[in-house]
Design an enzyme around this catalytic site. Structure first.
Site, mmCIF file in Angstrom:
data_model
loop_
_atom_site.group_PDB
_atom_site.id
_atom_site.type_symbol
_atom_site.label_atom_id
_atom_site.label_comp_id
_atom_site.label_asym_id
_atom_site.label_seq_id
_atom_site.Cartn_x
_atom_site.Cartn_y
_atom_site.Cartn_z
ATOM 1 N N TYR A 105 0.822 -1.216 0.000
ATOM 2 C CA TYR A 105 0.000 0.000 0.000
ATOM 3 C C TYR A 105 0.858 1.269 0.000
ATOM 4 O O TYR A 105 0.374 2.360 -0.284
ATOM 5 C CB TYR A 105 -0.937 0.029 1.219
ATOM 6 N N LYS B 37 3.284 -15.442 2.166
ATOM 7 C CA LYS B 37 3.280 -16.173 0.890
ATOM 8 C C LYS B 37 4.744 -16.495 0.572
ATOM 9 O O LYS B 37 5.303 -16.096 -0.463
ATOM 10 C CB LYS B 37 2.610 -15.292 -0.190
ATOM 11 N N ASP C 86 -11.868 -9.196 6.105
ATOM 12 C CA ASP C 86 -13.217 -9.144 5.519
ATOM 13 C C ASP C 86 -13.811 -10.545 5.520
ATOM 14 O O ASP C 86 -14.987 -10.749 5.806
ATOM 15 C CB ASP C 86 -13.176 -8.604 4.076
#
Ligand code: NAD
Length: 362
Positions: free
Chosen positions: A141, A191, A252
């Site tokens: 971000y 990851k 979420d």
């Protein structure tokens, strides 16, 4: 006097903030331990419309001079075509960065009466109580280079995932400390089979754990597996620590597992001033209709009392009042399922109910 900077923001933000502030006033009244002075400023799209920027210097200095920040939500389709530097979300990202809010705590807990609001089967959902610690001021971000440009005549978009060791160490410490106070288990999600930043993430989290928190059990999980495990067997998790992007997505998912995005609060910590906001956005589809669930915002006030002011008893009063309102059958549309004694209500009605319970139980 304790000063709270309030950014109602856009869409349903002002509607849920109104209820949360009334709950704060009620807590002030019933507990009598601390007085709160609240001051509101525009942020996000509302600020852009009024001042041409998503966050003014005045808003920033109000936040700086406060003891905590409450935020509704920012953004909406009205501002989607604006350049990135003045988009509503920019205001929020700047706020997080300016205040060094590197650790975002997102608890996902299922309230007993809401077990049937989850899309998952009751036996999978009952008893879920997990906490995601999302790194908030680094990663893709914020990484440079970023942007869309022509490369060899082809329009090309680029974002960069960057993590430096100290950024990983400090968020890992927050997760381990919380894990130690809970059930002593932390799952680090990355990851590492594909991304070099994740290889470093895994190495640093492991080192911090071995060196400083040998009593906390650390496990690692790849993010794709974690996304699957959250719906297959969510109760296996206690504290999850992960990067900015992965944390955004996984929370979420975790919110739906527990019933609704309208139920999940968050705390962003790391600097002098904590920021408290629900994890949901501005919900433009229901804004202005009195339909929004204010409980995530109300529970964000409970997190503020807990983490910024050490008012654990008052925070528990709010959490219990929310649980009781649900047990009494009050439901906004997002958590509504037909059933005996279940009432479909609006934003202010459920807010009123929480306040009445607070007044009755103290
Ligand atoms: P959203 O969270 O606003 O809404 C997703 C869905 O959940 C919608 O159907 C909405 O009606 C529902 N919902 C969300 N909160 C609810 C609540 N309290 N009560 C009942 N239903 C609720 O996500 P989105 O639609 O992807 O984003 C809308 C805007 O919000 C976008 O501009 C996005 O950038 C912004 N956003 C802001 C934040 C923030 O301010 N922290 C976070 C996420 C998204």
């Amino acid at each position: 006097m304790t000063r709270i900077c309030v950014f109602p923001g856009d869409g349903i933000g002002p509607e849920v903030v109104r209820e949360a502030l009334s709950v704060l006033r009620t807590v002030e009244e019933v507990s009598g331990t601390r007085r709160f002075e609240t001051e509101e400023e525009l942020l996000g799209g509302a600020s852009y419309d009024a001042h041409g920027v998503p966050m003014t210097e005045r808003a920033l200095s109000l936040a700086r001079s406060s003891d905590a920040i409450l935020l509704g939500a920012v953004g909406g389709p009205k501002w989607d075509q604006l350049p990135f530097e003045v988009r509503p979300e920019r205001g929020l990202l700047e706020l997080r960065k300016t205040f060094g809010l590197f650790a975002n705590l997102r608890p996902a807990k299922v309230y007993g009466p809401l077990v049937d609001a989850s899309p998952l089967r009751r036996e999978l959902v009952e008893g879920i109580d997990l906490l995601v610690v999302r790194e908030l001021t680094g990663g893709i971000y914020f990484g440079e280079p970023r942007g869309v440009r022509m490369i060899d005549g082809v329009e090309t978009g680029c974002n960069t995932e960057v993590y430096a060791r100290p950024e990983i160490e400090r968020v890992a410490r927050v997760a381990f400390e919380l894990g130690r106070k809970r059930t002593g288990r932390v799952t680090s999600v990355d990851k590492a089979n594909v991304l070099e930043t994740s290889v470093l993430w895994r190495k640093v989290v492991t080192e911090v754990g071995e060196r400083e928190f040998p009593d906390v059990a650390l496990s690692h999980m790849l993010v794709d597996n974690c996304a699957m495990q959250l719906v297959r067997s969510p109760r296996q998790f206690d504290v999850i620590v992960t990067t900015n992007l992965f944390g955004d997505i996984l929370t979420d998912e975790a919110s739906m597992v527990t019933g609704s995005i309208g139920m999940l609060p968050s705390a962003s910590l790391g600097g002098k001033v904590g920021l408290y906001e629900p994890i949901h956005g501005s919900a433009p589809d229901i804004a202005g209709k009195g339909l929004a669930n204010p409980l995530a915002m109300i529970l964000s006030v409970a997190m503020m009392l807990n983490y910024s002011f050490d008012m654990t008893e008052e925070a528990a009063l709010i959490e219990n009042a929310v649980g009781k309102a649900l047990a009494d059958g009050y439901r906004t549309g997002d958590i509504y399922r037909e059933g005996p004694g279940i009432r479909r209500v609006g934003t202010s009605e459920i807010g009123d109910k929480v306040r009445r319970i607070l007044l009755d139980t103290t």
